[in-house]
Design a protein around this motif. Sequence first.
Motif, PDB file in Angstrom:
ATOM      1  N   SER A 416       0.726  -1.046  -0.135  1.00 15.03           N
ATOM      2  CA  SER A 416       0.275  -0.469  -0.429  1.00 15.03           C
ATOM      3  C   SER A 416       0.955   1.373   0.336  1.00 15.03           C
ATOM      4  O   SER A 416       0.518   1.988  -0.421  1.00 15.03           O
ATOM      5  CB  SER A 416      -0.903   0.048   1.247  1.00 15.03           C
ATOM      6  N   GLU A 420       1.304  -0.336  -4.898  1.00 14.14           N
ATOM      7  CA  GLU A 420       0.504  -1.411  -5.129  1.00 14.14           C
ATOM      8  C   GLU A 420      -0.730  -1.537  -5.049  1.00 14.14           C
ATOM      9  O   GLU A 420      -0.706  -2.520  -5.675  1.00 14.14           O
ATOM     10  CB  GLU A 420       1.808  -2.602  -4.933  1.00 14.14           C
ATOM     11  N   LEU A 421      -1.002  -1.228  -4.175  1.00  5.82           N
ATOM     12  CA  LEU A 421      -2.303  -1.857  -3.974  1.00  5.82           C
ATOM     13  C   LEU A 421      -3.205   0.145  -3.952  1.00  5.82           C
ATOM     14  O   LEU A 421      -2.749   0.774  -2.845  1.00  5.82           O
ATOM     15  CB  LEU A 421      -2.333  -2.161  -2.542  1.00  5.82           C
ATOM     16  N   TRP A 423      -7.163   1.327  -2.325  1.00 10.03           N
ATOM     17  CA  TRP A 423      -8.395   1.174  -1.543  1.00 10.03           C
ATOM     18  C   TRP A 423      -9.482   1.542  -1.483  1.00 10.03           C
ATOM     19  O   TRP A 423      -8.996   2.956  -2.529  1.00 10.03           O
ATOM     20  CB  TRP A 423      -7.061   1.408  -0.411  1.00 10.03           C
ATOM     21  N   ARG A 464     -11.174   1.104  -9.498  1.00  5.74           N
ATOM     22  CA  ARG A 464     -10.167   1.074 -10.107  1.00  5.74           C
ATOM     23  C   ARG A 464      -9.552   0.553  -8.972  1.00  5.74           C
ATOM     24  O   ARG A 464      -8.441   0.402  -9.058  1.00  5.74           O
ATOM     25  CB  ARG A 464      -9.112   1.980 -10.207  1.00  5.74           C
ATOM     26  N   ALA A 465     -10.072   0.082  -7.824  1.00  9.42           N
ATOM     27  CA  ALA A 465      -9.411   0.166  -5.850  1.00  9.42           C
ATOM     28  C   ALA A 465      -9.382  -1.410  -6.352  1.00  9.42           C
ATOM     29  O   ALA A 465     -10.036  -2.303  -7.228  1.00  9.42           O
ATOM     30  CB  ALA A 465     -10.468   0.047  -5.413  1.00  9.42           C
ATOM     31  N   ASP A 466      -8.414  -1.962  -5.409  1.00 10.00           N
ATOM     32  CA  ASP A 466      -7.492  -3.315  -5.550  1.00 10.00           C
ATOM     33  C   ASP A 466      -7.917  -4.167  -4.089  1.00 10.00           C
ATOM     34  O   ASP A 466      -8.714  -5.051  -4.174  1.00 10.00           O
ATOM     35  CB  ASP A 466      -6.412  -3.891  -5.252  1.00 10.00           C
ATOM     36  N   TRP A 467      -8.074  -3.655  -3.144  1.00  8.92           N
ATOM     37  CA  TRP A 467      -9.112  -3.377  -1.770  1.00  8.92           C
ATOM     38  C   TRP A 467     -10.186  -2.772  -1.492  1.00  8.92           C
ATOM     39  O   TRP A 467      -9.381  -1.664  -1.758  1.00  8.92           O
ATOM     40  CB  TRP A 467      -8.005  -4.229  -1.312  1.00  8.92           C
ATOM     41  N   ASP A 490     -11.553  -8.026  -1.153  1.00  4.98           N
ATOM     42  CA  ASP A 490     -10.372  -8.338  -2.522  1.00  4.98           C
ATOM     43  C   ASP A 490     -11.890  -7.758  -3.593  1.00  4.98           C
ATOM     44  O   ASP A 490     -12.795  -8.098  -3.487  1.00  4.98           O
ATOM     45  CB  ASP A 490     -10.700 -10.114  -2.868  1.00  4.98           C
ATOM     46  N   MET A 491     -11.195  -6.631  -3.916  1.00 10.62           N
ATOM     47  CA  MET A 491     -12.599  -6.076  -5.314  1.00 10.62           C
ATOM     48  C   MET A 491     -12.912  -6.648  -6.849  1.00 10.62           C
ATOM     49  O   MET A 491     -13.411  -6.445  -7.525  1.00 10.62           O
ATOM     50  CB  MET A 491     -12.114  -4.339  -5.150  1.00 10.62           C
ATOM     51  N   ARG A 492     -11.923  -7.833  -6.369  1.00  7.04           N
ATOM     52  CA  ARG A 492     -12.422  -8.475  -8.006  1.00  7.04           C
ATOM     53  C   ARG A 492     -12.436  -9.883  -7.165  1.00  7.04           C
ATOM     54  O   ARG A 492     -13.091 -10.985  -8.355  1.00  7.04           O
ATOM     55  CB  ARG A 492     -10.549  -9.040  -7.854  1.00  7.04           C
ATOM     56  N   SER A 493     -13.345 -10.213  -6.394  1.00  7.52           N
ATOM     57  CA  SER A 493     -13.868 -10.889  -6.256  1.00  7.52           C
ATOM     58  C   SER A 493     -15.040 -10.941  -6.826  1.00  7.52           C
ATOM     59  O   SER A 493     -16.172 -10.560  -7.084  1.00  7.52           O
ATOM     60  CB  SER A 493     -14.337 -11.077  -4.398  1.00  7.52           C
TER      61      SER A 493
END
Length: 683
Positions: A416, A420-421, A423, A464-467, A490-493
Amino acid sequence: MSLGISDDQVELADSLRKWAASLGPVEAVRAAEGDTAARFAEVWAAVEEMGVASIAVPESAGGGGGTVLDQAVALEACAHELVPGGLLGAAVGSLLTGRPGRYGVQVHPGGAVWDGGTADEQLLLDTGAGDPVAEPGADLSTRHARLPGGEAGEADERRRLVAVTLAAAEAAGVARWCLETAVDYAKVREQFGQKIGAFQAIKHLCAEMLETAESVTAAAWDAAAAAVPVDATVEGAGSLEQWAFAVDVAQATCFDGAVEVAKGCIQVLGGIGFTWEHDAHLYLRRAISLRALVGSADAAAERLTAAAVAGVRRRVAVDLGGRDEAVRPEVRETVERIAALEPDARRAALVDEGYLTPHWPAPYGLGADPTLQIVIDQELDRAGVVRPDLVIAGWAVPTILSHGTDAQRERFVLPSLLGELVWCQLFSEPGSGSDLASLRTRAVRVDGGWRLTGQKVWTSVAERADWAICLARTDPDAPQHKGITYFLVDMRSPGIEVRPLREITGEALFNEVFLDDVFVPDDCVVAEPGDGWRLARTTLANERVAMASARLTKSVERAVEIAATRDLGPVERVQVGRQVALATVCALLGVRTTLRALGGHGPGAESSVAKLLGVRSRQDSSELVVRLQGDALALLGTITRDADDPLAADLWEQLNTRCLSIAGGTTQILRNVAGERILGLPR
């Protein structure tokens, strides 16, 4: 909070308030009603013996050898107790002459003689006039005077600066007493079966009084702190220019502010406040009189506009008292090494050195105390190195650091910091708004984790958030604040849908997020189930301390630019100057918070009201910028923040700032919080 910040000044103020109260000052004021020759002899004898009016006079001349700020702290304390007599005139005269005495001072040519009715010596600007004639004016605790005739002399700028500086300190004392009196009454007075302080209308009125009183205090403090001693050699014009700017901010802020707080006090008191027997009207009279004596706030605002157009900004230097000497060389060397890197490599270097978040604990920060934090800020600023904004990670990661597992810290913190991450925050819901405790997103226990279902709203960067940090209800039978859990999602869930939410600017910066049976494993629960409410309010014990600054905000700078390039009328120039004053006061509140932290103290009321005042400043100044440009608005095309037409960008800013009084808790909710947590009003 009172005007003084250092331990010595706080102790001085406390002791002087107690001493002044022991003199029976209000009783002396009432006893002298209608007596134009009243000299308040007993009280004044005690004031002279204590040397209150000559604190800033050199010891060699019989004074206290203190600073102008020390003198201001004393005047604030005495005004808080409504000490009668010629204290203000004596303090102004003692500073101007460099020797103690009972002075009546004419500050403006042709104007009243401050405290001339109780003085032994008169410092007059007018020539050929007779002896000053005492008059029982609006303020029953003083005896100002008029001159029977003569020609008006020339203005004395230094005299004006001294007088307004010390009068502002008295205004701060008046405002403080009025606020305290109103709040104390609201805590005990009952109507309709409950304390009136529990009524939102009273709570908001008291919170607004707090905002104003803190503004008055900050501006009065700065004017005194910026003061150039009368007997000192000024190195160039810069010091005097800074003092004049600070004084004009005080004149535009303190006296109207003190009157408003005094009026608010009487409103909270109700009928009893309108009686002659209550002391509130005596303080209102002092505030009204001070405002009349110093002169027009609009004139001060016009001078601020002219100064700002000429490039003057308030520059507040924070004295670290030599505590920086041991750490500055190493910090400077480190920062220079980072500054020499390519821009893309600086973030990693800042993280590696702990300089991105020095207030965080090692190994992700330095566990830096306030002094080290400020030195790092100063050196980064000097080298032109800008820290990247952590945005929501700045909220998520501290919670993980404080309450997460070692595995969570290893997984999330460093990536973070390195960017790289990304939120986002899944807290607000369509039906809950600021009332997070009423959220309805539910989490159901399943094998190995939880299934989350619900809807979130006003979520920035969700697209565009990862988490995400997410609050969900895990125990529907528990009390509202007890059944909430803090999840890392996890926003890709599977099951997550993000829908852009178009705002009044025409753009889509926020999003709605729909959670449909989204699986979150147990290792993404922070702390224990049911701890979510506590975690949502967490901050690291080692709070971030920002470098002191008094820069103007974007819209205020834009207003100054318009004033510099267009032929504005007097009313418009006053409006610009008032926004310069408000933005400066907002910055001064941050400076005072920084100084308090350096002294080892927690944040005072300044930090709590800074958001409320900051929101007002940004909204009002962005609206003023558009208004200054007339009817061109009616012919405007596309509205974007990056438009080629400056007015289009200005309108975008005005529209966008409407969110500031809603996001992060509405202004109304924050005033409830200020009323309850700072002022101690009942729920």
